[in-house]
Design an enzyme around this catalytic site. Sequence first.
Site, short mmCIF file in Angstrom:
data_model
loop_
_atom_site.label_atom_id
_atom_site.label_comp_id
_atom_site.label_asym_id
_atom_site.label_seq_id
_atom_site.Cartn_x
_atom_site.Cartn_y
_atom_site.Cartn_z
N GLN A 41 0.78 -1.09 -0.24
CA GLN A 41 -0.17 0.02 -0.05
C GLN A 41 0.83 1.27 0.09
O GLN A 41 0.23 2.56 -0.33
CB GLN A 41 -1.11 -0.06 1.17
N ILE B 260 3.23 4.22 -1.26
CA ILE B 260 3.63 5.15 -2.40
C ILE B 260 4.87 5.54 -2.58
O ILE B 260 5.17 6.22 -3.49
CB ILE B 260 2.39 6.40 -2.45
N ASP B 261 5.76 5.17 -1.65
CA ASP B 261 6.94 6.01 -1.24
C ASP B 261 8.00 5.59 -2.19
O ASP B 261 9.24 6.02 -2.25
CB ASP B 261 7.53 5.96 0.04
N HIS C 292 -1.76 1.67 -3.69
CA HIS C 292 -2.23 3.14 -3.93
C HIS C 292 -1.47 3.79 -4.64
O HIS C 292 -1.34 4.89 -4.49
CB HIS C 292 -1.93 3.64 -2.35
N CYS D 51 -2.22 7.00 -16.70
CA CYS D 51 -3.31 7.45 -17.53
C CYS D 51 -4.67 6.82 -17.22
O CYS D 51 -4.56 5.48 -16.90
CB CYS D 51 -3.17 7.07 -19.17
N CYS E 81 -5.98 4.35 -20.21
CA CYS E 81 -5.52 3.01 -20.75
C CYS E 81 -4.42 2.40 -19.56
O CYS E 81 -4.01 1.36 -19.63
CB CYS E 81 -4.41 3.32 -22.00
N CYS F 235 -2.01 11.67 -22.41
CA CYS F 235 -1.20 10.47 -22.25
C CYS F 235 -0.74 10.44 -23.87
O CYS F 235 -1.23 10.25 -24.71
CB CYS F 235 -2.35 9.35 -22.08
N CYS G 293 -2.33 7.25 -25.61
CA CYS G 293 -3.76 6.89 -26.00
C CYS G 293 -4.42 8.49 -26.09
O CYS G 293 -5.79 8.67 -26.58
CB CYS G 293 -4.68 6.18 -25.41
#
Length: 182
Positions: free
Chosen positions: A57, A59-60, A75, A83, A86, A104, A107
């Site tokens: 979880q 994010i670091d 997370h 994006c 996609c 993006c 896409c």
Amino acid sequence: MNGFERFMADPKKAWEERLSKRNDELFKPLTVAKPNAGHIALADLERLGVLRFMITQNIDDLHRQAGQKELAEIHGNWTLIRCLDCTTRFHGDAISLEKLPPECPRCGGLLKSDTVSFGEPIPIDVLNMCAEHSALADLVIVAGNFGDCISSGGIRTRSETAWRNFDRSKSLRVGDQTVLRR
């Protein structure tokens, strides 16, 4: 409005706010954080073939910095841009932020930080990876988490899970280790 609703209502404003906070008390520590012995040990276990997949979880970006390759970041990762159409992820340096919100290059869809905002669904590609790998696991070890967060607490496995809900009040300090009891 939650964070994701605010982003979707005005992506340009959300990007401007995010960029203005690059050096605040939340983001600045992320720029200097380094993997600890736990991150390195898990990456070593992966290199040895003992650990086949990691679900985090965090994010670091510390698991990646330690060398973890087989990884799902529920997370998101603060160094990446995703994006919304996609689900392709790009390193932050690979995307020009001259025009906001950025598009993006694959896409043409809307890009946002890979970190999951409050109110935002966990990206389906990450959920699918978690489901696939946890269903194949012989053993799941849950570390550093008490399952309070539904995004990880709801992952189902066919394996024996080496973890149950622990009572923090019954923890026992042994040297620099904490032993948790039920």
